[in-house]
Motif scaffolding. Structure first.
Motif, PDB file in Angstrom:
ATOM      1  N   LEU A  65      -8.854  -2.613  -3.341  1.00  0.00           N
ATOM      2  CA  LEU A  65      -9.037  -1.648  -2.261  1.00  0.00           C
ATOM      3  C   LEU A  65      -9.019  -2.405  -0.941  1.00  0.00           C
ATOM      4  O   LEU A  65      -9.388  -3.583  -0.890  1.00  0.00           O
ATOM      5  N   VAL A  71       0.881  -1.160   0.000  1.00  0.00           N
ATOM      6  CA  VAL A  71       0.000   0.000   0.000  1.00  0.00           C
ATOM      7  C   VAL A  71       0.922   1.214   0.000  1.00  0.00           C
ATOM      8  O   VAL A  71       1.715   1.388   0.934  1.00  0.00           O
ATOM      9  N   SER A  88      -6.136  -2.755  -8.989  1.00  0.00           N
ATOM     10  CA  SER A  88      -5.784  -2.727  -7.573  1.00  0.00           C
ATOM     11  C   SER A  88      -6.948  -3.157  -6.704  1.00  0.00           C
ATOM     12  O   SER A  88      -8.098  -2.839  -6.982  1.00  0.00           O
ATOM     13  N   THR A 106      -1.868  -2.614  -5.529  1.00  0.00           N
ATOM     14  CA  THR A 106      -1.825  -2.893  -6.960  1.00  0.00           C
ATOM     15  C   THR A 106      -1.410  -4.339  -7.164  1.00  0.00           C
ATOM     16  O   THR A 106      -0.388  -4.781  -6.638  1.00  0.00           O
ATOM     17  N   LEU A 145      -8.734  -7.481   1.870  1.00  0.00           N
ATOM     18  CA  LEU A 145      -8.756  -6.927   0.522  1.00  0.00           C
ATOM     19  C   LEU A 145     -10.176  -7.063  -0.008  1.00  0.00           C
ATOM     20  O   LEU A 145     -10.789  -8.123   0.103  1.00  0.00           O
ATOM     21  N   ARG A 181      -9.404  -0.107   6.140  1.00  0.00           N
ATOM     22  CA  ARG A 181      -9.168   0.955   5.155  1.00  0.00           C
ATOM     23  C   ARG A 181      -9.177   2.349   5.786  1.00  0.00           C
ATOM     24  O   ARG A 181      -8.284   3.162   5.519  1.00  0.00           O
ATOM     25  N   GLU A 214     -10.374  -2.666  -8.483  1.00  0.00           N
ATOM     26  CA  GLU A 214     -10.724  -1.502  -9.296  1.00  0.00           C
ATOM     27  C   GLU A 214      -9.652  -1.270 -10.351  1.00  0.00           C
ATOM     28  O   GLU A 214      -8.468  -1.495 -10.097  1.00  0.00           O
ATOM     29  N   HIS A 266      -4.931   1.013  -1.241  1.00  0.00           N
ATOM     30  CA  HIS A 266      -5.126  -0.045  -2.235  1.00  0.00           C
ATOM     31  C   HIS A 266      -3.805  -0.783  -2.468  1.00  0.00           C
ATOM     32  O   HIS A 266      -2.735  -0.260  -2.179  1.00  0.00           O
TER      33      HIS A 266
END
Length: 187
Positions: free
Chosen positions: A86, A36, A84, A123, A68, A91, A72, A121
């Motif tokens: 989110l 992240v 990725s 990746t 997770l 979060r 998106e 997020h």
């Protein structure tokens, strides 16, 4: 060409990651590259990157279990630059910590500030630059149908990253290198 630098929270890969099967034209990140991003510093010199990372000693996030959530496509709607996941659980805490520290990190590194709000997020993959229109459409369809199953990951440290010495096209090899790692305080 100067290497890019960034500060991030390493995310351990699990069986959920091994199960990803991207279509042609999409490259998965290497296992050690999952993170992240807290603050992207860009092409600053190493001394400035390390100076910014000194602020990570006071990063206001304790070790945390996160999940997770949905995947998106980030970047341009027509030509996304990343696929990725989110964060789900955790979060808000991660984004709060990012927002509380990244401005000072950018200032310390004399890096360009990102005015977008923090977005926690991870990746997972990037489309290849040479991907054609059909491959890009298949990549978007792949990302939309991905269901990770809310895997749980432990965030236990914060790291200073730069490019790997071996920036080959083989994404199973690390694209990034962790230069320094600090543990997050126990939760």
């Amino acid at each position: 060409m100067r290497a890019n630098w960034f500060i991030g929270l390493p995310v351990p890969a699990g069986p959920w990651f091994a199960a990803l099967q991207p279509p042609a034209g999409v490259r998965l990140f290497g296992l050690e590259d999952l993170h992240v991003t807290v603050a992207f510093l860009g092409a600053v010199d190493e001394a400035r990157a390390r100076a910014a990372f000194e602020l990570a000693q006071d990063f206001p996030l304790r070790a945390l279990s996160v999940t997770l959530a949905q995947v998106e496509a980030l970047g341009s709607r027509r030509r996304p630059s990343a696929f990725s996941a989110l964060l789900g659980e955790g979060r808000a805490e991660v984004e709060h910590a990012m927002g509380a520290t990244r401005g000072a990190m950018w200032e310390r590194a004399a890096a360009r500030e990102d005015t977008r709000p923090p977005l926690a997020h991870v990746t997972l993959a990037r489309p290849e630059r040479r991907a054609n229109h059909v491959q890009r459409e298949a990549a978007l369809a792949w990302a939309k149908q991905l269901v990770l199953g809310a895997p749980r990951c432990q965030l236990t440290g914060i790291a200073l990253y730069t490019w790997s010495a071996d920036r080959s096209s083989d994404r199973s090899l690390a694209l990034f290198r962790r230069v320094c790692v600090l543990p997050l305080r126990a939760g």
